[in-house]
Design an enzyme around this catalytic site. Structure first.
Site, mmCIF file in Angstrom:
data_model
loop_
_atom_site.group_PDB
_atom_site.id
_atom_site.type_symbol
_atom_site.label_atom_id
_atom_site.label_comp_id
_atom_site.label_asym_id
_atom_site.label_seq_id
_atom_site.Cartn_x
_atom_site.Cartn_y
_atom_site.Cartn_z
ATOM 1 N N CYS A 34 54.800 36.169 22.803
ATOM 2 C CA CYS A 34 54.456 36.642 21.451
ATOM 3 C C CYS A 34 53.960 38.078 21.389
ATOM 4 O O CYS A 34 54.596 38.919 20.759
ATOM 5 C CB CYS A 34 53.410 35.712 20.850
HETATM 6 P P1 NAD Z 1 61.274 28.842 22.476
HETATM 7 O O1 NAD Z 1 62.267 29.831 22.941
HETATM 8 O O2 NAD Z 1 60.403 28.132 23.446
HETATM 9 O O3 NAD Z 1 61.990 27.715 21.592
HETATM 10 C C1 NAD Z 1 62.963 27.973 20.648
HETATM 11 C C2 NAD Z 1 63.939 26.819 20.712
HETATM 12 O O4 NAD Z 1 64.843 26.891 19.617
HETATM 13 C C3 NAD Z 1 64.787 26.808 21.980
HETATM 14 O O5 NAD Z 1 64.616 25.583 22.626
HETATM 15 C C4 NAD Z 1 66.220 26.974 21.446
HETATM 16 O O6 NAD Z 1 67.172 26.288 22.220
HETATM 17 C C5 NAD Z 1 66.083 26.361 20.063
HETATM 18 N N1 NAD Z 1 67.164 26.709 19.146
HETATM 19 C C6 NAD Z 1 67.669 27.917 18.865
HETATM 20 N N2 NAD Z 1 68.677 27.806 17.981
HETATM 21 C C7 NAD Z 1 68.802 26.490 17.696
HETATM 22 C C8 NAD Z 1 69.667 25.735 16.863
HETATM 23 N N3 NAD Z 1 70.615 26.324 16.161
HETATM 24 N N4 NAD Z 1 69.523 24.401 16.811
HETATM 25 C C9 NAD Z 1 68.568 23.802 17.528
HETATM 26 N N5 NAD Z 1 67.723 24.444 18.339
HETATM 27 C C10 NAD Z 1 67.841 25.778 18.422
HETATM 28 O O7 NAD Z 1 60.386 29.623 21.414
HETATM 29 P P2 NAD Z 1 58.882 29.298 20.996
HETATM 30 O O8 NAD Z 1 57.948 29.882 21.994
HETATM 31 O O9 NAD Z 1 58.761 27.870 20.618
HETATM 32 O O10 NAD Z 1 58.760 30.204 19.683
HETATM 33 C C11 NAD Z 1 59.467 29.877 18.500
HETATM 34 C C12 NAD Z 1 59.009 30.838 17.418
HETATM 35 O O11 NAD Z 1 57.598 30.673 17.178
HETATM 36 C C13 NAD Z 1 59.191 32.305 17.763
HETATM 37 O O12 NAD Z 1 59.470 33.026 16.596
HETATM 38 C C14 NAD Z 1 57.827 32.719 18.297
HETATM 39 O O13 NAD Z 1 57.576 34.078 18.139
HETATM 40 C C15 NAD Z 1 56.903 31.895 17.427
HETATM 41 N N6 NAD Z 1 55.613 31.561 18.026
HETATM 42 C C16 NAD Z 1 55.528 31.214 19.342
HETATM 43 C C17 NAD Z 1 54.289 30.886 19.864
HETATM 44 C C18 NAD Z 1 54.142 30.516 21.325
HETATM 45 O O14 NAD Z 1 53.004 30.529 21.814
HETATM 46 N N7 NAD Z 1 55.187 30.213 22.049
HETATM 47 C C19 NAD Z 1 53.131 30.910 19.073
HETATM 48 C C20 NAD Z 1 53.268 31.247 17.730
HETATM 49 C C21 NAD Z 1 54.511 31.574 17.213
#
Ligand code: NAD
Length: 421
Positions: free
Chosen positions: A264
């Site tokens: 992030c």
């Molecule tokens: P991540 O990469 O771990 O997970 C995203 C998931 O989405 C992946 O598993 C991917 O395969 C899936 N995906 C993408 N396209 C898809 C589709 N068409 N159909 C189904 N699945 C699909 O990402 P994350 O860490 O969970 O973060 C997600 C969002 O939340 C980002 O925008 C991030 O900035 C935000 N965020 C993350 C955190 C954190 O600590 N990881 C905290 C707050 C906000």
């Protein structure tokens, strides 16, 4: 409520499991069948304390599918939790957001009841209104607000304590442009009894970026002051303990050391910088935050070189995850540190309790130890992640450069250098 969750990464998996625990019926939508099978069988696809227990406890209310359209049609609300990574130039890559918006829009064509779409992914202000809504309207043939509800609901969880953060959040931010969607959002979160802050969609999106940018700034500030303290033989941790007693400042996020990594802070600060530039503004503070963060890992190598010529030496690296209690290695400080060690002719032995397999693709040719003790049998040890179990190691007689302030290493090591203390 029936809720579909698109994306089963850190945010999707945690949010879905927690919403199931609040009594909602959840359908997880993913692309990887093996990962979905894991979730369905109560196994977490990521390392996150407490997640498996929640998946098992709420198993009856959890379903999984690769069929996005089917999931949308069987639910009232869809949470978008897909990734928003950085492009090579630091700007935000919205491809996953674009793709799921198209797919959700198509799925809404046939639906008779009003469906609500909630943006949980971190997206720049204006993205939901200028990209997502137009796609949904085009693909569904329906109008936002009248035909489907739309909201921004940024996520503030910290990996490693994500479940706790969900149930005891400081606040729920709700970005909506109409009363009906606001009421629905408040209903979803009402069991948490958390403070709710409602605003419009673009302000809600901005709140997420400003929160991350401020926390990242606090860390880089702590590191700059920490570097100064080190030169003056002052312990920056004691300084920040005193400074943090000021209620206007607060003691949190003042841990000086080797900087922030993770999925992030680096990407969100870079995306905000890139966005500001597109608007003709040069964000000087944010540029400095990133620059300070990028320079910090090299301090470990500089400090080590005061004690030995590292060429030809075997150096142990303790910790590969970007933070403890997580297997996430995205932008981990271990990456630039190991790169510098290898460039300078050292052999590296690395250990992490859970993140080794995620880390291996970054450096397939270094040796990954099975235990932390193995890493101690080296010429010098760099402590990169503050895993609790490192507090139990025997550091007597060792040469340690500590990026995270492990108390026992500080007390016991033969040669000890803290990065900012
Ligand atoms: P991540 O990469 O771990 O997970 C995203 C998931 O989405 C992946 O598993 C991917 O395969 C899936 N995906 C993408 N396209 C898809 C589709 N068409 N159909 C189904 N699945 C699909 O990402 P994350 O860490 O969970 O973060 C997600 C969002 O939340 C980002 O925008 C991030 O900035 C935000 N965020 C993350 C955190 C954190 O600590 N990881 C905290 C707050 C906000």
């Amino acid at each position: 409520m029936k809720i579909s969750i698109i994306g089963t990464g850190y945010v999707g998996a945690v949010t879905g499991a927690c919403l199931a625990d609040l009594g909602n019926t959840i359908i997880f939508v993913g692309r990887n069948k093996a990962k979905l099978k894991l979730i369905k069988s109560g196994k977490s696809p990521i390392f996150e304390p407490g997640l498996e227990q929640l998946l098992i406890k709420n198993e009856k209310r959890i379903a999984t599918t690769t069929d996005l359209s089917d999931a949308v049609s069987k639910t009232d609300v869809t949470l978008i939790c897909v990734g928003t990574p950085s492009k090579a130039d630091g700007s935000i890559d919205l491809q996953q957001i674009n793709d799921v918006s198209v797919a959700i829009g198509k799925s809404l064509v046939e639906s008779e009841k009003k469906h609500t779409i909630i943006m949980k992914s971190t997206v720049l202000p204006g993205t939901t209104e200028q990209l997502v809504i137009p796609i949904l309207e085009r693909e569904s043939g329906k109008k936002a607000i009248e035909g489907f509800g739309i909201a921004s609901n940024p996520e503030f969880l910290k990996e490693g304590s994500a479940i706790e953060d969900f149930f005891h959040t400081d606040r729920v931010i709700i970005g909506v442009n109409d009363q009906e969607t606001e009421n629905l959002m408040k209903k979803i979160y009402s069991p948490l009894n958390a403070p709710v802050f409602s605003t419009n969609i673009r302000t809600s999106e901005m709140i997420k970026y400003v929160s991350n940018a401020f926390l990242a700034t606090k860390i880089s500030f702590a590191n700059e002051i920490g570097n100064l303290c080190k030169r003056m033989d002052i312990d920056s941790f004691e300084v920040f303990e005193g400074v943090g007693l000021d209620a206007r400042i607060s003691p949190h996020f003042f841990r000086s050391g080797i900087g922030f990594g993770g999925s992030c802070f680096p990407k969100d600060v870079r995306a905000l910088i890139s966005h500001a530039r597109n608007l003709g503004l040069e964000p000087k503070v944010l540029n400095a935050v990133i620059r300070t963060n990028e320079e910090q890992p090299a301090k470990m190598i500089e400090l080590l070189k005061h004690h030995m010529n590292i060429t030809g030496k075997t150096i142990g690296v303790l910790g590969l995850a970007f933070k403890p209690d997580s297997d996430d290695v995205r932008e981990s400080r271990a990456i630039p540190i190991i790169k510098l060690l290898l460039e300078q002719g050292a052999t590296v032995i690395a250990f992490d309790p859970v993140a080794t397999e995620n880390f291996r693709p970054h450096f397939p040719d270094i040796y990954y130890a099975k235990t932390a003790e193995e890493v101690l049998d080296t010429d010098a040890i760099l402590i990169v992640t503050e895993w609790k179990e490192f507090e139990n190691l025997d550091f007597r007689g060792k040469v340690i450069v500590d990026g995270r302030r492990i108390g026992k290493a500080r007390k016991e090591a033969n040669v000890y250098e803290g990065v900012c203390w």
